[in-house]
Design a protein around this motif. Structure first.
Motif, PDB file in Angstrom:
ATOM      1  N   LEU A  89     -90.707  30.876 -20.899  1.00 31.57           N
ATOM      2  CA  LEU A  89     -91.617  31.509 -19.950  1.00 31.57           C
ATOM      3  C   LEU A  89     -91.872  30.668 -18.702  1.00 31.57           C
ATOM      4  CD1 LEU A  89     -93.202  34.204 -19.879  1.00 31.57           C
ATOM      5  CD2 LEU A  89     -95.172  32.975 -20.757  1.00 31.57           C
ATOM      6  N   ARG A 138     -93.166  37.559 -16.235  1.00 35.32           N
ATOM      7  CA  ARG A 138     -92.255  36.682 -16.977  1.00 35.32           C
ATOM      8  C   ARG A 138     -92.505  36.784 -18.483  1.00 35.32           C
ATOM      9  NH1 ARG A 138     -88.684  35.148 -17.503  1.00 35.32           N
ATOM     10  NH2 ARG A 138     -88.762  32.881 -17.849  1.00 35.32           N
ATOM     11  N   PHE A 139     -93.754  36.936 -18.894  1.00 30.64           N
ATOM     12  CA  PHE A 139     -94.065  37.105 -20.310  1.00 30.64           C
ATOM     13  C   PHE A 139     -93.359  38.356 -20.835  1.00 30.64           C
ATOM     14  CE2 PHE A 139     -96.352  38.272 -24.077  1.00 30.64           C
ATOM     15  CZ  PHE A 139     -96.837  37.099 -24.623  1.00 30.64           C
ATOM     16  N   SER A 195     -89.554  37.919 -20.951  1.00 31.22           N
ATOM     17  CA  SER A 195     -89.098  37.105 -22.079  1.00 31.22           C
ATOM     18  C   SER A 195     -89.139  37.903 -23.376  1.00 31.22           C
ATOM     19  CB  SER A 195     -89.965  35.847 -22.196  1.00 31.22           C
ATOM     20  OG  SER A 195     -89.722  34.964 -21.128  1.00 31.22           O
ATOM     21  N   ASN A 199     -97.834  26.028 -20.267  1.00 30.62           N
ATOM     22  CA  ASN A 199     -97.289  27.149 -19.508  1.00 30.62           C
ATOM     23  C   ASN A 199     -98.225  27.623 -18.391  1.00 30.62           C
ATOM     24  OD1 ASN A 199     -96.944  30.471 -19.437  1.00 30.62           O
ATOM     25  ND2 ASN A 199     -95.049  29.305 -19.296  1.00 30.62           N
TER      26      ASN A 199
END
Length: 319
Positions: free
Chosen positions: A61, A107-108, A111, A129
């Protein structure tokens, strides 16, 4: 980190943590074993610095670097930089914390959708993160009397990440990162300290509860399963109290103490000194925060996640 304006408390904790898990207890490298880390009798292997710190320090992430099992490597990705740049342009050529929070959510979700072994680790997920995102604005933004918190425009962002070209046809040239021209850091009386970071952390978590979801995909994409904080911590932390005060920060830092013996046993013949240093660093960092006292966790809750079980003790993925 004085060049950026990082507070002594935050810099000290990160330096000690990195030296413990990625070095020889006194130093560590950005990537690969430094000469000072080789041939030490107390070490089981050769610490690989930040490049060998997956799920201990670094993790999935990342803002600009790809997930290992998404791309086959963790090199900088033009597509991810372009996505962040685009959000900044839509915000008036300004990458601020709201933009970075939205980008972190993207992005979470990316992923989860594309990395079958995505793992949102206890410390690297909940503490490191978010720092990777807040640091972009808090340290890279150009400060001035008119804008003391800073303005991070697209050209400044490109300079820090060694990016050339125009959207969306960018090129990233690792090793050419540099401070932009006419750039000014944080004021000397306004260093970015742990209390500042805790405020940013809480703001992100309140907007998107996914950011507290320790867990991961179970071997296929879109199979994300979270671990209930209460089940993991024997009821000390739960989904409600994690959103109160400093508890999210306490959760992440205290979890690493519970994970440390397993991680350190793969690095050192005798973990006593390293564990003592880590305990001291965590205690100093959480002093005065009235953290709930976490004395044990149920690590078997992580066994369903290949992103966790595929790790060797030294943080290197098994083939």
């Amino acid at each position: 980190m004085k060049a950026f304006g990082m507070g002594f408390d935050l810099a000290t904790f990160l330096a000690v943590y990195g030296a413990i898990f990625d070095g020889d207890l006194t130093s560590y490298s950005i990537g690969g074993p430094a000469l000072s880390l080789l041939g030490l009798g107390s070490l089981l292997g050769e610490p690989q610095g930040l490049s060998g710190s997956h799920n201990k320090y670094e993790g999935d992430l990342s803002p600009i670097h790809g997930d290992l099992y998404q791309y086959g490597n963790n090199l900088p990705r033009v597509s991810q930089f372009a996505a962040l740049y685009k959000l900044g342009q839509e915000n008036g050529d300004s990458v601020d914390l709201d933009v970075l929070t939205e980008f972190r959510l993207q992005r979470f979700e990316q992923s989860v959708a594309e990395n079958p072994y995505f793992f949102f680790a206890p410390f690297s997920g909940t503490i490191v993160n978010p720092a990777a995102y807040t640091f972009i604005y808090r340290f890279m933004a150009n400060k001035s009397a008119e804008n003391p918190e800073g303005v991070l425009d697209g050209e400044t962002l490109k300079s820090f990440y060694a990016v050339t070209g125009n959207y969306p046809d960018f090129t990233i040239t690792p090793g050419h990162e540099r401070f932009p021209d006419n750039w000014y850091k944080r004021n000397l009386v306004d260093y970015y300290t742990i209390p500042y970071f805790q405020e940013d952390l809480l703001a992100m978590n309140l907007q998107h509860l996914q950011f507290l979801s320790v867990g991961g995909n179970t071997g296929t994409t879109n199979s994300f399963v979270g671990v209930e904080p209460a089940d993991l911590t024997n009821g000390v932390f739960n989904a409600t109290n994690l959103l109160e005060g400093n508890n999210a920060f306490c959760f992440g830092t205290e979890l690493i103490l519970q994970m440390a013996p397993d991680l350190l046993s793969g690095l050192f013949h005798d973990i006593t000194q390293a564990l003592g240093m880590l305990t001291s660093a965590v205690n100093d960092t959480t002093l005065g925060l009235n953290c709930p006292q976490l004395t044990s966790i149920d690590k078997t809750k992580f066994n369903k996640f290949p992103g966790y079980t595929k790790l060797k003790p030294n943080g290197v993925y098994k083939a």
